[in-house]
Design a protein around this motif. Structure first.
Motif, PDB file in Angstrom:
ATOM      1  N   PRO A 108      93.437  -4.112  56.445  1.00  0.00           N
ATOM      2  CA  PRO A 108      93.022  -2.947  55.654  1.00  0.00           C
ATOM      3  C   PRO A 108      92.738  -3.323  54.209  1.00  0.00           C
ATOM      4  O   PRO A 108      93.343  -4.252  53.662  1.00  0.00           O
ATOM      5  N   TYR A 109      91.838  -2.609  53.599  1.00  0.00           N
ATOM      6  CA  TYR A 109      91.525  -2.805  52.189  1.00  0.00           C
ATOM      7  C   TYR A 109      90.952  -1.512  51.642  1.00  0.00           C
ATOM      8  O   TYR A 109      90.481  -0.650  52.389  1.00  0.00           O
ATOM      9  N   GLN A 110      91.012  -1.371  50.336  1.00  0.00           N
ATOM     10  CA  GLN A 110      90.482  -0.198  49.661  1.00  0.00           C
ATOM     11  C   GLN A 110      89.054  -0.482  49.206  1.00  0.00           C
ATOM     12  O   GLN A 110      88.807  -1.448  48.482  1.00  0.00           O
ATOM     13  N   LYS A 111      88.149   0.353  49.645  1.00  0.00           N
ATOM     14  CA  LYS A 111      86.765   0.166  49.257  1.00  0.00           C
ATOM     15  C   LYS A 111      86.585   0.512  47.782  1.00  0.00           C
ATOM     16  O   LYS A 111      87.229   1.409  47.252  1.00  0.00           O
ATOM     17  N   ARG A 112      85.692  -0.219  47.142  1.00  0.00           N
ATOM     18  CA  ARG A 112      85.390   0.044  45.742  1.00  0.00           C
ATOM     19  C   ARG A 112      83.895  -0.099  45.530  1.00  0.00           C
ATOM     20  O   ARG A 112      83.202  -0.772  46.299  1.00  0.00           O
ATOM     21  N   ILE A 153      89.222 -13.575  48.940  1.00  0.00           N
ATOM     22  CA  ILE A 153      89.806 -12.403  48.299  1.00  0.00           C
ATOM     23  C   ILE A 153      88.847 -11.848  47.253  1.00  0.00           C
ATOM     24  O   ILE A 153      87.944 -12.546  46.765  1.00  0.00           O
ATOM     25  N   ASP A 154      89.057 -10.591  46.938  1.00  0.00           N
ATOM     26  CA  ASP A 154      88.301  -9.928  45.882  1.00  0.00           C
ATOM     27  C   ASP A 154      88.948 -10.263  44.543  1.00  0.00           C
ATOM     28  O   ASP A 154      90.146 -10.042  44.345  1.00  0.00           O
ATOM     29  N   ALA A 155      88.170 -10.795  43.611  1.00  0.00           N
ATOM     30  CA  ALA A 155      88.728 -11.239  42.325  1.00  0.00           C
ATOM     31  C   ALA A 155      89.242 -10.079  41.498  1.00  0.00           C
ATOM     32  O   ALA A 155      90.126 -10.270  40.662  1.00  0.00           O
ATOM     33  N   LYS A 156      88.750  -8.871  41.705  1.00  0.00           N
ATOM     34  CA  LYS A 156      89.165  -7.730  40.887  1.00  0.00           C
ATOM     35  C   LYS A 156      90.427  -7.077  41.420  1.00  0.00           C
ATOM     36  O   LYS A 156      91.356  -6.786  40.660  1.00  0.00           O
ATOM     37  N   THR A 157      90.494  -6.844  42.721  1.00  0.00           N
ATOM     38  CA  THR A 157      91.641  -6.151  43.303  1.00  0.00           C
ATOM     39  C   THR A 157      92.643  -7.096  43.957  1.00  0.00           C
ATOM     40  O   THR A 157      93.726  -6.661  44.338  1.00  0.00           O
ATOM     41  N   LEU A 158      92.279  -8.370  44.145  1.00  0.00           N
ATOM     42  CA  LEU A 158      93.116  -9.378  44.802  1.00  0.00           C
ATOM     43  C   LEU A 158      93.436  -9.007  46.245  1.00  0.00           C
ATOM     44  O   LEU A 158      94.436  -9.471  46.807  1.00  0.00           O
ATOM     45  N   GLN A 159      92.599  -8.196  46.869  1.00  0.00           N
ATOM     46  CA  GLN A 159      92.779  -7.857  48.274  1.00  0.00           C
ATOM     47  C   GLN A 159      92.094  -8.900  49.160  1.00  0.00           C
ATOM     48  O   GLN A 159      91.027  -9.406  48.811  1.00  0.00           O
ATOM     49  N   ILE A 160      92.713  -9.198  50.285  1.00  0.00           N
ATOM     50  CA  ILE A 160      92.129 -10.138  51.233  1.00  0.00           C
ATOM     51  C   ILE A 160      90.981  -9.442  51.956  1.00  0.00           C
ATOM     52  O   ILE A 160      91.173  -8.426  52.613  1.00  0.00           O
ATOM     53  N   ARG A 161      89.786  -9.980  51.835  1.00  0.00           N
ATOM     54  CA  ARG A 161      88.616  -9.410  52.476  1.00  0.00           C
ATOM     55  C   ARG A 161      88.149 -10.196  53.688  1.00  0.00           C
ATOM     56  O   ARG A 161      87.400  -9.685  54.511  1.00  0.00           O
ATOM     57  N   ALA A 162      88.564 -11.442  53.810  1.00  0.00           N
ATOM     58  CA  ALA A 162      88.168 -12.258  54.958  1.00  0.00           C
ATOM     59  C   ALA A 162      89.233 -13.325  55.183  1.00  0.00           C
ATOM     60  O   ALA A 162      89.835 -13.827  54.221  1.00  0.00           O
ATOM     61  N   MET A 163      89.461 -13.655  56.448  1.00  0.00           N
ATOM     62  CA  MET A 163      90.467 -14.651  56.786  1.00  0.00           C
ATOM     63  C   MET A 163      90.136 -15.306  58.113  1.00  0.00           C
ATOM     64  O   MET A 163      89.669 -14.646  59.046  1.00  0.00           O
TER      65      MET A 163
END
Length: 293
Positions: A108-112, A153-163
């Protein structure tokens, strides 16, 4: 040109800093009562599954988060459901063990809004072998084995987007196209940052195909590539800028040092455990995916 002096960061607001450290130990678990706990029939032949993929993923996430065996995980989840006032049944340990090998983990991640700045890197997780102290004192009795975890990861939110999870023989650069595929096509990507190992034609072409800029330093003995494809042209432009500005200033100018954020994320990832408990590759891949959640 002389190398610029590095910046020194000092904590100014100690009250907020101390409170942030205290909040790291806070434990709060929310259960979404609207979650589809029971599986829906798929219209296929044979016995239907009793629990949904979301329920299985929740149970395995709790298992990996607290480092529990399967049977203790069942008891822990039963206590959580009782505290939440839910009468849901909990899958038994054999169901969890069977379903985790073929479960498709969704991170899961938060869309921005806006384009993403993706930071990529990889690390090793030990699967078999003795600890460092035993190996240093008495030597290794058998060969240690590792799995590699590749993160984007997203550099702004530090959320994992791909693995991706591979064996130790898989190179870092070979997995970059697979990581970019996991990001939805309608999500724009502005920049992809990686270390010098990603300075390959396949990586630059994959980045150019998404309309992004590659922030990848060239090798010290790099030469211009032949060809006129978008990836080759972008990489040759990076090489020209590096020769003109120098490697130190070129990295600061391009924002390459933001890649240290993915190293911090790797440290947080390993805090949940630096060893894979499952020997089967399918279960080990699911275990690392559960950590990403």
């Amino acid at each position: 040109m002389t190398k610029p002096a590095p910046k020194r960061y000092r904590t100014a607001n100690w009250k907020a800093y101390n409170q942030a450290l205290i909040q790291r130990g806070s434990l709060s678990i929310w259960l979404d009562t609207s979650m589809s706990w029971r599986a829906t029939r798929q219209g296929k032949r044979g016995r239907a599954q009793a629990y949904s993929d979301a329920a299985i993923q929740f149970c395995l996430t709790i298992k990996n988060l607290f480092g529990l065996p399967l049977r203790q995980t069942i008891g822990f989840i039963q206590s959580l459901l009782k505290l939440a006032g839910l009468d849901w049944s909990v899958p038994d340990y054999s169901t969890l063990s069977r379903r985790q090998q073929m479960l498709q983990v969704s991170i899961p991640y938060q869309k921005r809004s806006g384009a993403l700045h993706i930071l990529v890197d990889s690390t090793g997780i030990k699967m078999l072998g003795e600890g460092e102290w035993k190996t240093k004192k008495h030597g290794a009795e058998y060969c240690r084995q590792w799995r590699k975890v590749h993160l984007g990861i997203d550099a702004k939110t530090l959320q994992i987007r791909a693995m991706e999870v591979t064996d130790k023989r898989q190179g870092d650069a070979q997995m970059l196209p697979s990581l970019l595929v996991q990001i939805p096509a309608d999500q724009p990507i502005a920049c992809v940052s990686g270390e010098g190992a990603f300075d390959t034609k396949a990586c630059h072409e994959a980045i150019a195909a998404r309309g992004a800029i590659g922030c990848i330093p060239t090798r010290k003995n790099a030469r211009p590539w032949k060809g006129s494809s978008p990836g080759v042209l972008a990489r040759n432009e990076i090489l020209r800028a590096t020769k003109r500005l120098g490697r130190a200033i070129g990295k600061r100018w391009s924002g390459y040092h933001r890649r240290s954020l993915v190293e911090t994320k790797m440290h947080c990832f390993k805090l949940l455990g630096e060893r894979v408990t499952a020997r089967c590759f399918g279960r080990a891949k699911l275990q690392q995916g559960g950590r990403g959640c």
